[in-house]
Design an enzyme around this catalytic site. Structure first.
Site, PDB file in Angstrom:
ATOM      1  N   GLU A  36       0.892  -1.514  -0.020  1.00  0.00           N
ATOM      2  CA  GLU A  36       0.126   0.051  -0.184  1.00  0.00           C
ATOM      3  C   GLU A  36       0.790   1.527  -0.373  1.00  0.00           C
ATOM      4  O   GLU A  36       2.048   1.617   0.346  1.00  0.00           O
ATOM      5  CB  GLU A  36      -0.851   0.229   1.265  1.00  0.00           C
ATOM      6  CG  GLU A  36      -1.700   1.739   0.858  1.00  0.00           C
ATOM      7  CD  GLU A  36      -2.195   1.558   2.953  1.00  0.00           C
ATOM      8  OE1 GLU A  36      -3.339   1.795   2.944  1.00  0.00           O
ATOM      9  OE2 GLU A  36      -2.187   0.522   3.743  1.00  0.00           O
ATOM     10  N   LYS A 121      -8.706   3.699  -2.243  1.00  0.00           N
ATOM     11  CA  LYS A 121      -8.963   3.447  -1.375  1.00  0.00           C
ATOM     12  C   LYS A 121     -10.583   4.202  -0.203  1.00  0.00           C
ATOM     13  O   LYS A 121     -11.065   5.253  -0.243  1.00  0.00           O
ATOM     14  CB  LYS A 121      -7.722   3.487   0.213  1.00  0.00           C
ATOM     15  CG  LYS A 121      -8.630   2.707   1.460  1.00  0.00           C
ATOM     16  CD  LYS A 121      -7.212   3.140   2.378  1.00  0.00           C
ATOM     17  CE  LYS A 121      -7.192   2.547   3.680  1.00  0.00           C
ATOM     18  NZ  LYS A 121      -6.232   2.813   4.215  1.00  0.00           N
ATOM     19  N   CYS A 155      -5.201  -2.204   2.605  1.00  0.00           N
ATOM     20  CA  CYS A 155      -5.330  -2.562   3.760  1.00  0.00           C
ATOM     21  C   CYS A 155      -6.697  -2.351   5.276  1.00  0.00           C
ATOM     22  O   CYS A 155      -6.312  -4.160   4.743  1.00  0.00           O
ATOM     23  CB  CYS A 155      -4.259  -1.217   4.390  1.00  0.00           C
ATOM     24  SG  CYS A 155      -3.672  -1.191   6.073  1.00  0.00           S
TER      25      CYS A 155
END
Length: 319
Positions: A36, A121, A155
């Site tokens: 990430e 994200k 994540c």
């Protein structure tokens, strides 16, 4: 790929990534997964400084972030094409219109160097809200590739049951879960075990393969953002990074990497996803869609909608 960026040095990090892609290809890889926010690094100062102290660091990160599409993406695409590898890599992406707006994004590149898509994200986690804004459902996609139906989440998104189900329901067979090393978590939070639980659960529930790629923390990163003894101790805490590959039964196929930089390899065969589905196919016969349904809004969200009236209204006669 468990690796650390050259912290906030975009050109050097891209060069490192391209070198690692070539190295992995020489090792036989046809899919290479990076951590990430790999380009050009993770905003650890959000955890070790006040928002006021961290604000100049935010500007440094913004200036070092990349545009998508852009020259850095072109370099990664060329490396993927030269290596004949699919590449999934986390980047800090600048918003194309709003200066100062950043996304935590994941690029999906195929083995011919084509940019298949970009996932932003959906919800930055905890202190990350000081750096990134959220994406929208338009990037919750699964891509048909020669290594399988490829999807991924960044994540903490791998904790989001509905986000994971949205990919499984699109037929995902290979999932990339990319993470950052998180030594700055609360003392009773074990990042290694937290990653393992999430990856194993997604693989077992979906009967798919999960590829976990986590960043590593180098002394250079610690030196950059540790501003006192307490923050240094946090950043140097061990057992903060884990990378490995899980099979459809939820078990590791590899010896995991913990904390250190390196590459984990595994051979996967998506046909191994078939027999376990006879037992639990949560996107098929082992569900009740007359009872449960997930609605996903994949419409790109627009910040400005302009309604034009056409021809201007005529002026009043007395003007």
């Amino acid at each position: 790929m468990q690796a650390a960026p050259v912290f906030l040095d975009t050109a050097a990090t891209i060069e490192k990534a391209c070198g690692l892609i070539a190295e992995a290809a020489r090792g036989g890889a046809s899919l290479v997964a990076f951590p990430e926010a790999f380009v050009p690094g993770y905003p650890y100062w959000n955890w070790t400084m006040s928002p006021v102290q961290g604000s100049p660091w935010f500007e440094r990160l913004y200036r070092a972030s990349i545009d998508v599409p852009g020259p850095e993406v072109d370099e990664l695409r060329a490396a993927a094409r030269a290596a004949g590898c699919h590449v999934v890599i986390g980047v800090n992406e600048r918003d194309p219109r709003s200066i100062g707006t950043l996304y935590n994004s994941v690029l999906f590149i195929d083995d011919e160097g084509e940019l298949l898509g970009v996932h932003r994200k959906l919800v930055p986690t905890w202190a990350e809200k000081l750096t990134w804004t959220g994406g929208d459902g338009s990037s919750l996609r699964v891509y048909d590739t020669s290594v399988g139906r490829l999807g991924g989440l960044a994540c903490g998104e791998n904790t989001n049951t509905l986000a994971r189900f949205s990919l499984l329901a699109q037929g995902e067979t290979v999932h990339v879960a990319n993470y950052i090393a998180l030594p700055v978590a609360p003392a009773d939070y074990d990042m290694v075990e937290a990653i393992k639980v999430r990856a194993a659960a997604h693989s077992f529930e979906g009967k798919i393969f999960s590829v976990v790629a986590c960043s590593a923390i180098t002394p250079e990163i610690v030196e950059a953002v540790a501003h006192d003894g307490e923050s240094r101790a946090l950043l140097e805490r061990p057992h903060a990074a884990f990378s490995g590959i899980f099979g459809p039964d939820g078990r590791l196929l590899t010896e995991p990497l913990i904390d250190d930089e390196g590459i984990v390899y595994a051979d996967i065969d998506v046909a191994k996803c078939i027999q376990p589905k006879q037992m639990h196919d949560i996107t098929g016969h082992y569900n009740r869609f007359d009872i449960f349904q997930l609605h996903v809004n994949q419409e790109p969200q627009r910040r400005l909608v302009v309604h034009e009236s056409g021809d201007p209204a005529p002026l009043p006669a007395d003007l």
